[in-house]
Design a protein around this motif. Structure first.
Motif, PDB file in Angstrom:
ATOM      1  N   LEU A  58      39.561  31.222  33.150  1.00  0.00           N
ATOM      2  CA  LEU A  58      40.923  31.098  33.667  1.00  0.00           C
ATOM      3  C   LEU A  58      41.195  29.671  34.131  1.00  0.00           C
ATOM      4  O   LEU A  58      42.288  29.144  33.945  1.00  0.00           O
ATOM      5  CB  LEU A  58      41.157  32.074  34.821  1.00  0.00           C
ATOM      6  N   ARG A  59      40.208  29.041  34.723  1.00  0.00           N
ATOM      7  CA  ARG A  59      40.368  27.650  35.167  1.00  0.00           C
ATOM      8  C   ARG A  59      40.519  26.717  33.970  1.00  0.00           C
ATOM      9  O   ARG A  59      41.328  25.801  33.996  1.00  0.00           O
ATOM     10  CB  ARG A  59      39.197  27.218  36.037  1.00  0.00           C
ATOM     11  N   ILE A  60      39.749  26.964  32.917  1.00  0.00           N
ATOM     12  CA  ILE A  60      39.799  26.095  31.734  1.00  0.00           C
ATOM     13  C   ILE A  60      41.070  26.332  30.920  1.00  0.00           C
ATOM     14  O   ILE A  60      41.765  25.395  30.561  1.00  0.00           O
ATOM     15  CB  ILE A  60      38.566  26.336  30.834  1.00  0.00           C
ATOM     16  N   HIS A  61      41.355  27.592  30.624  1.00  0.00           N
ATOM     17  CA  HIS A  61      42.419  27.910  29.673  1.00  0.00           C
ATOM     18  C   HIS A  61      43.785  28.157  30.295  1.00  0.00           C
ATOM     19  O   HIS A  61      44.792  28.079  29.603  1.00  0.00           O
ATOM     20  CB  HIS A  61      42.008  29.124  28.828  1.00  0.00           C
ATOM     21  N   LEU A 105      34.988  35.032  33.789  1.00  0.00           N
ATOM     22  CA  LEU A 105      36.437  35.142  33.735  1.00  0.00           C
ATOM     23  C   LEU A 105      37.086  34.050  34.588  1.00  0.00           C
ATOM     24  O   LEU A 105      38.024  33.374  34.147  1.00  0.00           O
ATOM     25  CB  LEU A 105      36.889  36.526  34.188  1.00  0.00           C
ATOM     26  N   TYR A 106      36.570  33.863  35.788  1.00  0.00           N
ATOM     27  CA  TYR A 106      37.064  32.812  36.687  1.00  0.00           C
ATOM     28  C   TYR A 106      37.008  31.450  35.999  1.00  0.00           C
ATOM     29  O   TYR A 106      37.995  30.700  35.996  1.00  0.00           O
ATOM     30  CB  TYR A 106      36.217  32.819  37.966  1.00  0.00           C
ATOM     31  N   ARG A 107      35.885  31.128  35.402  1.00  0.00           N
ATOM     32  CA  ARG A 107      35.728  29.821  34.747  1.00  0.00           C
ATOM     33  C   ARG A 107      36.694  29.661  33.583  1.00  0.00           C
ATOM     34  O   ARG A 107      37.288  28.603  33.393  1.00  0.00           O
ATOM     35  CB  ARG A 107      34.289  29.643  34.284  1.00  0.00           C
ATOM     36  N   VAL A 114      42.511  29.693  41.706  1.00  0.00           N
ATOM     37  CA  VAL A 114      42.166  30.631  42.773  1.00  0.00           C
ATOM     38  C   VAL A 114      40.651  30.661  42.851  1.00  0.00           C
ATOM     39  O   VAL A 114      39.974  30.234  41.927  1.00  0.00           O
ATOM     40  CB  VAL A 114      42.731  32.059  42.533  1.00  0.00           C
ATOM     41  N   GLY A 115      40.115  31.161  43.929  1.00  0.00           N
ATOM     42  CA  GLY A 115      38.676  31.179  44.109  1.00  0.00           C
ATOM     43  C   GLY A 115      37.988  32.287  43.324  1.00  0.00           C
ATOM     44  O   GLY A 115      38.623  33.247  42.872  1.00  0.00           O
ATOM     45  N   LYS A 116      36.687  32.142  43.174  1.00  0.00           N
ATOM     46  CA  LYS A 116      35.876  33.160  42.489  1.00  0.00           C
ATOM     47  C   LYS A 116      36.014  34.518  43.163  1.00  0.00           C
ATOM     48  O   LYS A 116      36.132  35.542  42.501  1.00  0.00           O
ATOM     49  CB  LYS A 116      34.400  32.758  42.481  1.00  0.00           C
ATOM     50  N   GLU A 117      35.989  34.505  44.490  1.00  0.00           N
ATOM     51  CA  GLU A 117      36.086  35.771  45.224  1.00  0.00           C
ATOM     52  C   GLU A 117      37.438  36.434  45.013  1.00  0.00           C
ATOM     53  O   GLU A 117      37.531  37.662  44.960  1.00  0.00           O
ATOM     54  CB  GLU A 117      35.807  35.559  46.710  1.00  0.00           C
ATOM     55  N   THR A 118      38.476  35.639  44.880  1.00  0.00           N
ATOM     56  CA  THR A 118      39.807  36.204  44.627  1.00  0.00           C
ATOM     57  C   THR A 118      39.827  36.903  43.285  1.00  0.00           C
ATOM     58  O   THR A 118      40.323  38.026  43.170  1.00  0.00           O
ATOM     59  CB  THR A 118      40.881  35.096  44.675  1.00  0.00           C
ATOM     60  N   GLU A 157      44.365  39.051  25.795  1.00  0.00           N
ATOM     61  CA  GLU A 157      44.269  38.050  24.728  1.00  0.00           C
ATOM     62  C   GLU A 157      42.826  37.813  24.301  1.00  0.00           C
ATOM     63  O   GLU A 157      42.572  37.386  23.178  1.00  0.00           O
ATOM     64  CB  GLU A 157      44.878  36.727  25.206  1.00  0.00           C
ATOM     65  N   HIS A 158      41.892  38.063  25.211  1.00  0.00           N
ATOM     66  CA  HIS A 158      40.459  37.832  24.961  1.00  0.00           C
ATOM     67  C   HIS A 158      39.703  39.097  25.360  1.00  0.00           C
ATOM     68  O   HIS A 158      39.095  39.135  26.432  1.00  0.00           O
ATOM     69  CB  HIS A 158      39.966  36.638  25.783  1.00  0.00           C
ATOM     70  N   PRO A 159      39.740  40.135  24.525  1.00  0.00           N
ATOM     71  CA  PRO A 159      39.157  41.433  24.911  1.00  0.00           C
ATOM     72  C   PRO A 159      37.626  41.439  24.852  1.00  0.00           C
ATOM     73  O   PRO A 159      37.007  42.097  24.028  1.00  0.00           O
ATOM     74  CB  PRO A 159      39.782  42.403  23.906  1.00  0.00           C
ATOM     75  N   LEU A 160      37.045  40.681  25.746  1.00  0.00           N
ATOM     76  CA  LEU A 160      35.599  40.561  25.847  1.00  0.00           C
ATOM     77  C   LEU A 160      35.138  41.106  27.184  1.00  0.00           C
ATOM     78  O   LEU A 160      35.844  40.980  28.184  1.00  0.00           O
ATOM     79  CB  LEU A 160      35.182  39.091  25.749  1.00  0.00           C
ATOM     80  N   ALA A 161      33.955  41.653  27.224  1.00  0.00           N
ATOM     81  CA  ALA A 161      33.356  42.049  28.499  1.00  0.00           C
ATOM     82  C   ALA A 161      32.850  40.768  29.159  1.00  0.00           C
ATOM     83  O   ALA A 161      32.047  40.046  28.584  1.00  0.00           O
ATOM     84  CB  ALA A 161      32.219  43.030  28.265  1.00  0.00           C
ATOM     85  N   MET A 162      33.371  40.489  30.348  1.00  0.00           N
ATOM     86  CA  MET A 162      33.021  39.245  31.037  1.00  0.00           C
ATOM     87  C   MET A 162      32.646  39.515  32.480  1.00  0.00           C
ATOM     88  O   MET A 162      33.199  40.416  33.116  1.00  0.00           O
ATOM     89  CB  MET A 162      34.204  38.277  31.040  1.00  0.00           C
ATOM     90  N   SER A 163      31.742  38.704  32.980  1.00  0.00           N
ATOM     91  CA  SER A 163      31.432  38.754  34.409  1.00  0.00           C
ATOM     92  C   SER A 163      32.608  38.152  35.167  1.00  0.00           C
ATOM     93  O   SER A 163      33.392  37.383  34.595  1.00  0.00           O
ATOM     94  CB  SER A 163      30.159  37.958  34.699  1.00  0.00           C
ATOM     95  N   PRO A 164      32.738  38.482  36.443  1.00  0.00           N
ATOM     96  CA  PRO A 164      33.816  37.859  37.224  1.00  0.00           C
ATOM     97  C   PRO A 164      33.746  36.332  37.189  1.00  0.00           C
ATOM     98  O   PRO A 164      34.782  35.675  37.099  1.00  0.00           O
ATOM     99  CB  PRO A 164      33.593  38.399  38.634  1.00  0.00           C
ATOM    100  N   VAL A 165      32.545  35.773  37.223  1.00  0.00           N
ATOM    101  CA  VAL A 165      32.405  34.312  37.214  1.00  0.00           C
ATOM    102  C   VAL A 165      32.835  33.739  35.867  1.00  0.00           C
ATOM    103  O   VAL A 165      33.530  32.718  35.809  1.00  0.00           O
ATOM    104  CB  VAL A 165      30.964  33.887  37.568  1.00  0.00           C
TER     105      VAL A 165
END
Length: 127
Positions: A59-62, A55-57, A67-71, A45-53
């Motif tokens: 996913l938490r917002i939207h 993406l994690y953030r 789940v944790g950052k490491e997961t 849905e959001h075809p952007l190059a993202m860092s894991p962090v």
């Protein structure tokens, strides 16, 4: 917190955007494959190059995925090995190029064509 996020939070809404509201996701009710599917769908849905962090953030917002950052990082690495996402070189992105990152380098992640196909096929027989 952004003003609209404060309003949404105070009203008990699960997301800031009215049109794409989702209920909070309790990861304890999800198996690993479902969490990976949710991450891959979000990336489609959001075809952007993202860092894991990043993406994690997001996913938490939207998606309110808890789940944790490491997961998230581990899932991205697994999906990269499965060919569903690409590990891309951050510095190459500055030149608008998508190049595979070296194994030892930090990378951004981007959904691959195989990942898009998996989302479109509803993950039939994937995991």
């Amino acid at each position: 917190m952004l003003p609209q996020a404060k309003i949404a939070a105070s009203e008990g809404n699960s997301q800031c955007s009215g049109e794409n509201m989702v209920s909070p996701i309790d990861e304890s009710d999800m198996v690993k494959s479902e969490r990976k599917e949710l991450i891959l769908r979000f990336m489609a849905e959001h075809p952007l190059a993202m860092s894991p962090v990043a993406l994690y953030r997001n996913l938490r917002i939207h998606r309110e995925l808890r789940v944790g950052k490491e997961t998230v990082k581990n899932y991205l690495q697994e999906m990269a090995e499965e060919g569903l996402v690409l590990r891309v070189d951050k510095s190459a992105l500055d030149s608008a190029e998508i190049q595979e990152a070296d194994a030892d380098d930090r990378a951004y992640y981007l959904i691959s064509e195989d990942g898009k196909a998996a989302v479109e096929s509803e993950f039939e027989g994937l995991w």
